[in-house]
Design an enzyme around this catalytic site. Structure first.
Site, short mmCIF file in Angstrom:
data_model
loop_
_atom_site.label_atom_id
_atom_site.label_comp_id
_atom_site.label_asym_id
_atom_site.label_seq_id
_atom_site.Cartn_x
_atom_site.Cartn_y
_atom_site.Cartn_z
N LYS A 156 0.84 -1.22 0.00
CA LYS A 156 0.00 0.00 0.00
C LYS A 156 0.87 1.26 0.00
O LYS A 156 0.62 2.18 -0.77
CB LYS A 156 -0.94 0.01 1.23
CG LYS A 156 -1.93 -1.14 1.27
CD LYS A 156 -2.85 -1.05 2.46
CE LYS A 156 -2.15 -1.13 3.79
NZ LYS A 156 -1.44 -2.40 4.05
N ARG A 161 -9.47 1.36 8.57
CA ARG A 161 -8.98 0.01 8.78
C ARG A 161 -10.12 -0.92 9.20
O ARG A 161 -9.95 -2.12 9.18
CB ARG A 161 -7.97 0.12 9.93
CG ARG A 161 -7.01 -1.00 10.10
CD ARG A 161 -5.82 -0.80 9.22
NE ARG A 161 -4.61 -1.37 9.73
CZ ARG A 161 -3.42 -0.85 9.52
NH1 ARG A 161 -3.30 0.28 8.85
NH2 ARG A 161 -2.35 -1.45 9.96
N ARG A 205 11.10 -6.36 4.43
CA ARG A 205 11.00 -4.89 4.44
C ARG A 205 12.09 -4.29 5.34
O ARG A 205 12.32 -4.75 6.44
CB ARG A 205 9.63 -4.47 4.94
CG ARG A 205 9.52 -2.94 5.16
CD ARG A 205 8.10 -2.45 5.18
NE ARG A 205 7.25 -3.10 6.16
CZ ARG A 205 5.92 -3.00 6.17
NH1 ARG A 205 5.32 -2.25 5.27
NH2 ARG A 205 5.20 -3.62 7.08
N ARG A 237 11.09 -2.83 10.97
CA ARG A 237 10.09 -2.25 11.87
C ARG A 237 9.89 -3.17 13.07
O ARG A 237 9.93 -4.38 12.92
CB ARG A 237 8.75 -2.10 11.12
CG ARG A 237 8.60 -0.74 10.46
CD ARG A 237 7.42 -0.66 9.55
NE ARG A 237 6.16 -1.12 10.12
CZ ARG A 237 4.98 -1.01 9.50
NH1 ARG A 237 4.93 -0.44 8.30
NH2 ARG A 237 3.89 -1.44 10.05
N ARG A 246 -1.20 -9.18 13.25
CA ARG A 246 -1.70 -8.12 12.35
C ARG A 246 -2.54 -8.73 11.23
O ARG A 246 -3.57 -8.17 10.84
CB ARG A 246 -0.53 -7.31 11.79
CG ARG A 246 0.08 -6.38 12.86
CD ARG A 246 1.48 -5.94 12.49
NE ARG A 246 1.53 -5.15 11.29
CZ ARG A 246 2.62 -5.04 10.52
NH1 ARG A 246 3.73 -5.68 10.82
NH2 ARG A 246 2.58 -4.29 9.45
P1 ADP Z 1 2.23 -1.86 3.17
O1 ADP Z 1 2.27 -0.36 3.17
O2 ADP Z 1 1.00 -2.43 2.54
O3 ADP Z 1 2.48 -2.47 4.54
P2 ADP Z 1 4.80 -1.64 1.74
O4 ADP Z 1 4.50 -0.72 0.60
O5 ADP Z 1 5.60 -1.11 2.88
O6 ADP Z 1 3.43 -2.36 2.26
O7 ADP Z 1 5.51 -2.92 1.11
C1 ADP Z 1 5.95 -4.00 1.94
C2 ADP Z 1 7.33 -4.47 1.44
O8 ADP Z 1 7.16 -5.08 0.16
C3 ADP Z 1 8.34 -3.37 1.26
O9 ADP Z 1 9.61 -3.88 1.61
C4 ADP Z 1 8.27 -3.02 -0.25
O10 ADP Z 1 9.52 -2.56 -0.73
C5 ADP Z 1 7.92 -4.38 -0.84
N1 ADP Z 1 7.03 -4.32 -2.00
C6 ADP Z 1 6.02 -3.43 -2.23
N2 ADP Z 1 5.38 -3.73 -3.39
C7 ADP Z 1 5.99 -4.84 -3.88
C8 ADP Z 1 5.81 -5.66 -5.06
N3 ADP Z 1 4.84 -5.39 -5.94
N4 ADP Z 1 6.62 -6.72 -5.22
C9 ADP Z 1 7.58 -7.02 -4.32
N5 ADP Z 1 7.82 -6.30 -3.21
C10 ADP Z 1 7.04 -5.22 -2.99
P1 AMP Z 2 0.74 0.25 9.14
O1 AMP Z 2 1.88 1.19 9.05
O2 AMP Z 2 -0.44 0.66 8.32
O3 AMP Z 2 1.16 -1.19 8.90
O4 AMP Z 2 0.21 0.33 10.66
C1 AMP Z 2 1.05 -0.06 11.74
C2 AMP Z 2 0.22 -0.13 13.01
O5 AMP Z 2 -0.30 1.19 13.33
C3 AMP Z 2 -1.03 -1.01 12.97
O6 AMP Z 2 -0.74 -2.38 13.23
C4 AMP Z 2 -1.90 -0.38 14.05
O7 AMP Z 2 -1.49 -0.74 15.37
C5 AMP Z 2 -1.60 1.11 13.87
N1 AMP Z 2 -2.54 1.72 12.90
C6 AMP Z 2 -2.24 2.29 11.70
N2 AMP Z 2 -3.34 2.74 11.09
C7 AMP Z 2 -4.38 2.43 11.91
C8 AMP Z 2 -5.80 2.59 11.83
N3 AMP Z 2 -6.38 3.16 10.76
N4 AMP Z 2 -6.55 2.14 12.86
C9 AMP Z 2 -6.01 1.58 13.94
N5 AMP Z 2 -4.68 1.37 14.09
C10 AMP Z 2 -3.88 1.79 13.07
#
Ligand code: ADP
Ligand code: AMP
Length: 213
Positions: free
Chosen positions: A15, A90, A127, A159, A170
């Protein structure tokens, strides 16, 4: 072209990666509640301290906190023409509260990103992030020098909530919440399903097609 987009999908779906690309394409801000909460943690605020415990357990931060954060952020001038929401709403209660509190909260499009669980786990475990939020992947998007951010030279880390145990929690929370949220946006007529497998550029191309329609 649409300007108000909500991205739905499991943690690690990509995302944030797609949101940054679409924000660039459309000239609108990328608003991620997870990033906003991590900024509070980094700043050591009261909210950050409370949120950190919840985030490290894989549970959701209370709705009223994230809805207020999103409404405040989207009320700023730079979001007047649109926004890309990543990680918010969410759960369906957040979507409903958001619609009550913010005029124009119904997006033009809600992109529902579909990726299989194994790939999500590969993406999350690989990641790496820098303290300023730049995101890499050890295989699909490695930095030029291992462990170092290309943009600012800072050290890359995992992270705190990207551990196997917290990721499992999660994903469990995601599975519980996503159904009603998808139904909600489907009933509003804005839901579009996006195949988020494959290379990030391919996902971006498919997303652009969906938002251009
Ligand atoms: P989210 O915001 O949904 O948690 P991220 O954008 O942080 O996901 O992506 C999660 C991990 O996957 C990151 O390390 C990113 O670089 C990698 N990633 C994102 N899109 C792709 C893809 N299409 N193919 C492979 N790896 C990806
Ligand atoms: P994310 O960066 O989207 O993976 O979110 C990391 C963590 O932040 C989640 O596991 C939740 O604990 C908190 N968080 C982020 N966005 C929300 C949301 N919209 N509602 C509740 N918790 C959230």
């Amino acid at each position: 072209m649409v300007r108000r987009i909500v991205l739905l999908g499991p943690p690690g779906a990509g995302k944030g990666t797609l949101a940054r690309q679409l924000a660039d394409d459309l000239g609108v801000p990328h608003v991620a509640t997870g990033d906003m909460l991590r900024a509070e943690v980094a700043d050591g605020t009261d909210l950050g301290r409370r949120a950190k415990k919840i985030m490290d357990s894989g549970e959701l931060v209370p709705d009223e906190i994230v809805v207020e954060m999103a409404v405040e952020r989207l009320s700023r001038a730079d979001a007047a023409a649109g926004w890309i929401l990543d990680g918010f709403p969410r759960e369906v209660e957040q979507a409903i509260d958001f619609e009550r509190q913010f005029a124009g909260a119904v997006p033009d499009t809600a992109l529902y990103m579909r990726v299989d669980r194994e790939e999500v786990i590969r993406r999350i475990t690989g990641r790496r992030v820098c303290p300023r939020g730049h995101v890499y992947h050890v295989e699909s998007n490695p930095p030029r020098t291992e462990g170092v951010c290309d943009e600012d030279g800072l050290r890359l880390t995992q992270r705190d909530d990207d551990t196997q145990e917290v990721v499992a929690k999660r994903l469990e929370v995601y599975v519980e919440e996503i159904g009603p949220l998808v139904t909600h946006y489907d009933e509003l007529g804005v839901l579009r399903r996006l195949d988020a497998s494959g290379h990030a550029d391919a996902v971006h191309g498919r997303a652009l097609e969906l938002v251009s329609k």
